[in-house]
Design a protein around this motif. Sequence first.
Motif, PDB file in Angstrom:
ATOM      1  N   THR A  73       0.847  -1.223   0.118  1.00 27.18           N
ATOM      2  CA  THR A  73      -0.008   0.034   0.048  1.00 27.18           C
ATOM      3  C   THR A  73       0.901   1.089   0.008  1.00 27.18           C
ATOM      4  OG1 THR A  73      -1.705  -1.347   1.093  1.00 27.18           O
ATOM      5  CG2 THR A  73      -1.712   1.356   1.405  1.00 27.18           C
ATOM      6  N   PHE A  74       2.022   1.422   1.059  1.00 31.44           N
ATOM      7  CA  PHE A  74       2.707   2.445   0.920  1.00 31.44           C
ATOM      8  C   PHE A  74       3.638   2.499  -0.432  1.00 31.44           C
ATOM      9  CE2 PHE A  74       2.089   2.582   5.532  1.00 31.44           C
ATOM     10  CZ  PHE A  74       1.752   3.590   5.887  1.00 31.44           C
ATOM     11  N   LEU A  75       3.994   1.653  -0.910  1.00 33.90           N
ATOM     12  CA  LEU A  75       4.744   1.487  -2.165  1.00 33.90           C
ATOM     13  C   LEU A  75       4.016   2.025  -3.165  1.00 33.90           C
ATOM     14  CD1 LEU A  75       6.634  -1.670  -2.124  1.00 33.90           C
ATOM     15  CD2 LEU A  75       7.675   0.548  -2.488  1.00 33.90           C
ATOM     16  N   CYS A  76       2.715   1.753  -3.455  1.00 38.11           N
ATOM     17  CA  CYS A  76       1.612   2.390  -4.459  1.00 38.11           C
ATOM     18  C   CYS A  76       1.288   3.696  -4.178  1.00 38.11           C
ATOM     19  CB  CYS A  76       0.405   1.372  -4.627  1.00 38.11           C
ATOM     20  SG  CYS A  76       0.675  -0.264  -5.137  1.00 38.11           S
ATOM     21  N   TRP A  77       1.122   3.866  -2.962  1.00 42.15           N
ATOM     22  CA  TRP A  77       0.539   5.462  -2.604  1.00 42.15           C
ATOM     23  C   TRP A  77       1.697   6.436  -2.630  1.00 42.15           C
ATOM     24  CZ3 TRP A  77       0.525   7.392   3.169  1.00 42.15           C
ATOM     25  CH2 TRP A  77       0.024   8.535   3.091  1.00 42.15           C
ATOM     26  N   MET A  78       3.384   6.082  -2.321  1.00 42.28           N
ATOM     27  CA  MET A  78       4.154   6.935  -2.111  1.00 42.28           C
ATOM     28  C   MET A  78       5.433   7.036  -3.393  1.00 42.28           C
ATOM     29  SD  MET A  78       4.521   6.675   2.041  1.00 42.28           S
ATOM     30  CE  MET A  78       5.086   8.713   2.279  1.00 42.28           C
ATOM     31  N   THR A  79       5.236   5.862  -4.218  1.00 42.81           N
ATOM     32  CA  THR A  79       5.977   5.973  -5.516  1.00 42.81           C
ATOM     33  C   THR A  79       5.171   6.124  -6.841  1.00 42.81           C
ATOM     34  OG1 THR A  79       5.921   3.653  -5.766  1.00 42.81           O
ATOM     35  CG2 THR A  79       7.370   4.234  -4.242  1.00 42.81           C
ATOM     36  N   ASN A  80       5.817   5.992  -7.849  1.00 43.72           N
ATOM     37  CA  ASN A  80       5.222   6.041  -9.209  1.00 43.72           C
ATOM     38  C   ASN A  80       4.491   4.922  -9.587  1.00 43.72           C
ATOM     39  OD1 ASN A  80       6.057   8.646  -9.402  1.00 43.72           O
ATOM     40  ND2 ASN A  80       7.913   8.060 -10.587  1.00 43.72           N
ATOM     41  N   TYR A  81       4.344   3.809  -8.774  1.00 46.28           N
ATOM     42  CA  TYR A  81       3.689   2.862  -8.868  1.00 46.28           C
ATOM     43  C   TYR A  81       2.310   3.100  -9.159  1.00 46.28           C
ATOM     44  CZ  TYR A  81       7.884  -0.270  -8.216  1.00 46.28           C
ATOM     45  OH  TYR A  81       9.214  -0.798  -8.011  1.00 46.28           O
ATOM     46  N   GLY A  82       2.000   3.750  -8.135  1.00 47.68           N
ATOM     47  CA  GLY A  82       0.289   3.914  -8.044  1.00 47.68           C
ATOM     48  C   GLY A  82      -0.678   2.811  -7.883  1.00 47.68           C
ATOM     49  N   PHE A  83      -1.547   2.947  -7.729  1.00 45.36           N
ATOM     50  CA  PHE A  83      -2.675   1.828  -7.631  1.00 45.36           C
ATOM     51  C   PHE A  83      -3.288   1.081  -8.845  1.00 45.36           C
ATOM     52  CE2 PHE A  83      -2.517   3.812  -3.217  1.00 45.36           C
ATOM     53  CZ  PHE A  83      -2.439   2.857  -2.552  1.00 45.36           C
ATOM     54  N   THR A  84      -3.357   2.209  -9.853  1.00 43.83           N
ATOM     55  CA  THR A  84      -3.983   1.580 -10.935  1.00 43.83           C
ATOM     56  C   THR A  84      -3.311   2.127 -12.379  1.00 43.83           C
ATOM     57  OG1 THR A  84      -5.281   3.540 -10.873  1.00 43.83           O
ATOM     58  CG2 THR A  84      -6.255   1.737 -10.051  1.00 43.83           C
ATOM     59  N   LYS A  85      -2.083   2.411 -12.122  1.00 43.26           N
ATOM     60  CA  LYS A  85      -1.215   2.672 -13.126  1.00 43.26           C
ATOM     61  C   LYS A  85      -0.870   1.506 -14.112  1.00 43.26           C
ATOM     62  CE  LYS A  85       0.498   7.096 -11.374  1.00 43.26           C
ATOM     63  NZ  LYS A  85       1.943   7.920 -10.936  1.00 43.26           N
ATOM     64  N   PHE A  86      -0.713   0.736 -13.391  1.00 44.51           N
ATOM     65  CA  PHE A  86      -0.120  -0.538 -14.299  1.00 44.51           C
ATOM     66  C   PHE A  86      -0.840  -1.790 -14.133  1.00 44.51           C
ATOM     67  CE2 PHE A  86       3.483   2.177 -13.000  1.00 44.51           C
ATOM     68  CZ  PHE A  86       4.291   2.296 -14.064  1.00 44.51           C
ATOM     69  N   TYR A  87      -0.988  -2.582 -15.079  1.00 50.53           N
ATOM     70  CA  TYR A  87      -1.872  -3.932 -14.898  1.00 50.53           C
ATOM     71  C   TYR A  87      -1.224  -4.848 -13.955  1.00 50.53           C
ATOM     72  CZ  TYR A  87      -4.634  -2.272 -18.921  1.00 50.53           C
ATOM     73  OH  TYR A  87      -5.175  -1.503 -19.960  1.00 50.53           O
ATOM     74  N   TRP A  88       0.045  -4.875 -13.849  1.00 56.07           N
ATOM     75  CA  TRP A  88       0.733  -5.771 -13.024  1.00 56.07           C
ATOM     76  C   TRP A  88       0.536  -5.709 -11.692  1.00 56.07           C
ATOM     77  CZ3 TRP A  88       4.779  -4.294  -9.630  1.00 56.07           C
ATOM     78  CH2 TRP A  88       5.284  -3.263  -9.823  1.00 56.07           C
ATOM     79  N   VAL A  89       0.339  -4.215 -11.319  1.00 54.55           N
ATOM     80  CA  VAL A  89       0.270  -3.990  -9.655  1.00 54.55           C
ATOM     81  C   VAL A  89      -1.235  -4.288  -9.500  1.00 54.55           C
ATOM     82  CG1 VAL A  89      -0.117  -2.055  -8.144  1.00 54.55           C
ATOM     83  CG2 VAL A  89       1.845  -2.302  -9.769  1.00 54.55           C
ATOM     84  N   MET A  90      -2.185  -3.792 -10.312  1.00 53.17           N
ATOM     85  CA  MET A  90      -3.724  -4.255 -10.301  1.00 53.17           C
ATOM     86  C   MET A  90      -3.756  -5.801  -9.909  1.00 53.17           C
ATOM     87  SD  MET A  90      -5.068  -1.459 -12.732  1.00 53.17           S
ATOM     88  CE  MET A  90      -6.615  -2.484 -13.136  1.00 53.17           C
ATOM     89  N   THR A  91      -3.191  -6.551 -10.875  1.00 54.91           N
ATOM     90  CA  THR A  91      -3.216  -8.136 -10.900  1.00 54.91           C
ATOM     91  C   THR A  91      -2.721  -8.671  -9.359  1.00 54.91           C
ATOM     92  OG1 THR A  91      -2.967  -8.268 -13.151  1.00 54.91           O
ATOM     93  CG2 THR A  91      -2.437 -10.434 -11.988  1.00 54.91           C
ATOM     94  N   LYS A  92      -1.556  -8.074  -9.002  1.00 57.98           N
ATOM     95  CA  LYS A  92      -1.128  -8.331  -7.752  1.00 57.98           C
ATOM     96  C   LYS A  92      -2.089  -8.015  -6.470  1.00 57.98           C
ATOM     97  CE  LYS A  92       3.063  -7.498  -6.378  1.00 57.98           C
ATOM     98  NZ  LYS A  92       4.348  -6.965  -6.013  1.00 57.98           N
ATOM     99  N   TRP A  93      -2.630  -7.172  -6.619  1.00 59.08           N
ATOM    100  CA  TRP A  93      -3.749  -6.647  -5.388  1.00 59.08           C
ATOM    101  C   TRP A  93      -4.763  -7.728  -5.577  1.00 59.08           C
ATOM    102  CZ3 TRP A  93      -3.544  -3.809  -1.311  1.00 59.08           C
ATOM    103  CH2 TRP A  93      -2.392  -2.684  -1.415  1.00 59.08           C
ATOM    104  N   VAL A  94      -5.341  -7.920  -6.768  1.00 57.65           N
ATOM    105  CA  VAL A  94      -6.478  -9.097  -7.051  1.00 57.65           C
ATOM    106  C   VAL A  94      -5.967 -10.521  -6.277  1.00 57.65           C
ATOM    107  CG1 VAL A  94      -7.849 -10.146  -8.679  1.00 57.65           C
ATOM    108  CG2 VAL A  94      -7.757  -7.644  -8.907  1.00 57.65           C
ATOM    109  N   LEU A  95      -4.973 -10.694  -6.782  1.00 56.78           N
ATOM    110  CA  LEU A  95      -4.145 -12.127  -6.421  1.00 56.78           C
ATOM    111  C   LEU A  95      -4.214 -12.010  -4.828  1.00 56.78           C
ATOM    112  CD1 LEU A  95      -2.012 -13.311  -9.418  1.00 56.78           C
ATOM    113  CD2 LEU A  95      -4.337 -14.036  -8.881  1.00 56.78           C
ATOM    114  N   THR A  96      -3.445 -11.034  -4.483  1.00 58.85           N
ATOM    115  CA  THR A  96      -3.179 -11.050  -3.149  1.00 58.85           C
ATOM    116  C   THR A  96      -4.475 -11.050  -2.045  1.00 58.85           C
ATOM    117  OG1 THR A  96      -1.212  -9.939  -3.307  1.00 58.85           O
ATOM    118  CG2 THR A  96      -1.922  -9.634  -0.988  1.00 58.85           C
ATOM    119  N   THR A  97      -5.722 -10.181  -2.567  1.00 56.00           N
ATOM    120  CA  THR A  97      -6.498  -9.964  -1.699  1.00 56.00           C
ATOM    121  C   THR A  97      -7.382 -11.526  -1.705  1.00 56.00           C
ATOM    122  OG1 THR A  97      -6.841  -7.787  -2.624  1.00 56.00           O
ATOM    123  CG2 THR A  97      -9.173  -8.739  -1.864  1.00 56.00           C
ATOM    124  N   GLY A  98      -7.453 -12.068  -2.882  1.00 60.19           N
ATOM    125  CA  GLY A  98      -8.026 -13.153  -3.093  1.00 60.19           C
ATOM    126  C   GLY A  98      -7.422 -14.371  -2.021  1.00 60.19           C
TER     127      GLY A  98
END
Length: 175
Positions: A73-98
């Motif tokens: 969460t902090f990496l997404c919030w405080m870096t250029n990764y963001g929460f929805t900028k990259f498909y791979w980040v979004m995929t990791k969130w979905v898989l991790t939440t699952g």
Amino acid sequence: MLKLSIQQKNWLLSAHIGFAALWTGTVLSMFLLALRNTNSDNSATLYTLDSAINLLDDWIVIPAAIGSVVTATFLCWMTNYGFTKFYWVMTKWVLTTGLIVFGTFWLFPWGNNAEQLSGQAGLQALSNPLYQFDARGVLIGTLIQAVFLFMIIGISVLKPWGRRPTQARSQAHID
């Protein structure tokens, strides 16, 4: 928006990788204990392995999963990764939440039930259909978790799907 320095980002990323490694290694260990437990021929061994699985879950998997999510969460919030900028980040969130939902509502209760039943019935638990279901759930569930955790690690390293198109880019293509 607050941004981290390179050194701060690297420390946070190191913590994130450490939590992911702990989570993955412990789930793999739980799988191996559950696999070993399919051949138990001693009441104390059966109960001890079921207890060890729960101990690992309670004291390492749960805190490591929480640490992984918090650092992500902090990496997404405080870096250029963001929460929805990259498909791979979004995929990791979905898989991790699952994985967290699966672990919380299925895997964790199966492990607790198996431990309780083997503690009460000893080796006779092996012939109890409820114990068999719960023990098989732990065995298959930890294998599934380990596979998905390795997939998440692979996605983190390979970053396969790149950046999502932004609104500005979409407008430029329309004009």
